[in-house]
Design an enzyme around this catalytic site. Structure first.
Site, PDB file in Angstrom:
ATOM      1  N   LYS A  85      51.564  39.611  23.768  1.00 37.68           N
ATOM      2  CA  LYS A  85      50.476  40.360  24.231  1.00 37.68           C
ATOM      3  C   LYS A  85      49.821  39.350  25.170  1.00 37.68           C
ATOM      4  CE  LYS A  85      47.628  43.678  23.202  1.00 37.68           C
ATOM      5  NZ  LYS A  85      48.056  44.423  24.145  1.00 37.68           N
ATOM      6  N   GLU A  94      41.965  41.602  24.149  1.00 38.71           N
ATOM      7  CA  GLU A  94      42.622  42.795  23.552  1.00 38.71           C
ATOM      8  C   GLU A  94      42.936  42.234  21.467  1.00 38.71           C
ATOM      9  OE1 GLU A  94      45.148  43.394  26.882  1.00 38.71           O
ATOM     10  OE2 GLU A  94      46.639  41.901  25.813  1.00 38.71           O
TER      11      GLU A  94
HETATM   12  C1  A5P Z   1      47.302  42.496  28.814  1.00 39.49           C
HETATM   13  O1  A5P Z   1      46.988  41.270  28.160  1.00 39.49           O
HETATM   14  C2  A5P Z   1      48.444  43.150  28.152  1.00 39.49           C
HETATM   15  O2  A5P Z   1      48.863  41.786  27.016  1.00 39.49           O
HETATM   16  C3  A5P Z   1      49.243  44.375  28.176  1.00 39.49           C
HETATM   17  O3  A5P Z   1      49.307  45.170  27.221  1.00 39.49           O
HETATM   18  C4  A5P Z   1      51.389  44.469  27.566  1.00 39.49           C
HETATM   19  O4  A5P Z   1      51.598  43.378  28.436  1.00 39.49           O
HETATM   20  C5  A5P Z   1      51.723  45.440  27.647  1.00 39.49           C
HETATM   21  O5  A5P Z   1      51.298  45.794  29.883  1.00 39.49           O
HETATM   22  P1  A5P Z   1      52.082  47.024  30.361  1.00 39.49           P
HETATM   23  O6  A5P Z   1      51.867  48.202  29.792  1.00 39.49           O
HETATM   24  O7  A5P Z   1      51.974  46.520  31.466  1.00 39.49           O
HETATM   25  O8  A5P Z   1      53.795  46.336  29.732  1.00 39.49           O
END
Ligand code: A5P
Length: 237
Positions: A85, A94
């Site tokens: 992530k 997160e």
């Molecule tokens: C944010 O920091 C990320 O961890 C997102 O949760 C991850 O990149 C998924 O993003 P999308 O849903 O835009 O692909």
């Protein structure tokens, strides 16, 4: 119910759906009544702004340190539900919210499914760290056999600056087999100046993948010691 709300493009849809349900919208199947006691912990400026605009009650981890569930997207997920992530640069918050939740659930599209992390998501493992640490961290990543890149902003000159005022080094370690994810996370996290890595080793209990044909594929984390009967995802029932 206290719900952690992740970040990214997938979560934008999830928040819109939640707001619609709270308003009792027929398009979302109604059910707003059942959600009237919900409060959410956002994981980013993006999530906070969208929840605020939707009128969803917001709390933070100082008020709600234990969450019923956290829902978030991912950049890549392997068969043991290890994740990368941080494609959106919010992985530190997160991870804190996911760790505070009784269950952590991933929602993603079919492109995020992977045999081994680093094979589908080719941009590397995001490492959030102090601005003064980025050159030493990049040198350390290189010494570990990785290829580091300082993440640069798109509509601003210079590097991406996170919600926490830090920089991100994207470290490409190639394919990371499931058993190697936790050790790699630990090595990176111990580098001086690194605040958090975008590796989420075995934190999710279930992942829902939206498929091209409109169906949903569900992966549960393989059962392991300490799980309740029925596996980790049994906590969802
Ligand atoms: C944010 O920091 C990320 O961890 C997102 O949760 C991850 O990149 C998924 O993003 P999308 O849903 O835009 O692909």
């Amino acid at each position: 119910m206290t719900v952690g709300i992740g970040s990214g493009s997938t979560i934008v849809y999830a928040i819109a759906h939640l707001v619609e349900r709270l308003r009792g919208g027929a398009a979302a199947g109604g059910g707003g009544e059942a959600l009237r006691d919900i409060r959410c912990v956002p994981t980013s400026f993006q999530a906070k702004q969208l929840l605020q605009e939707g009128g969803v009650p917001i709390v933070d981890l100082s008020v709600a340190p234990v969450l019923d569930v956290a829902i978030d997207g991912a950049d890549e997920v392997d068969g043991e539900l290890n994740c990368i992530k941080g494609g959106g640069g919010c992985h530190t918050q997160e991870k804190m919210v996911a760790a505070a939740a009784r269950v952590f659930v991933v929602v993603a599209d079919f492109r995020k499914r992977s045999r081994a992390l680093g094979t589908e998501w080719r941009k590397g493992v995001p490492l959030e760290g102090l601005p003064m640490a980025y050159v030493p961290v990049m040198r350390a990543v290189t010494a570990m056999g990785g290829k580091p890149v300082l993440r640069m902003a798109v509509a601003k000159a210079g590097p991406v600056v996170t919600d926490n005022g830090n920089f991100i080094v994207d470290a490409d370690f190639g394919a990371v087999e499931p058993a190697a994810v936790a050790p790699l996370h630990a090595r990176c996290k111990l580098l001086p100046g690194v605040l958090e890595t975008g590796l989420f080793p075995g934190m999710a209990v279930r992942a829902y993948f939206g498929c091209e044909d409109g169906s949903v594929e569900v992966w549960d984390r393989p059962a392991r010691k300490g799980d309740e009967a029925g596996g980790a995802a049994a906590a969802l029932k």
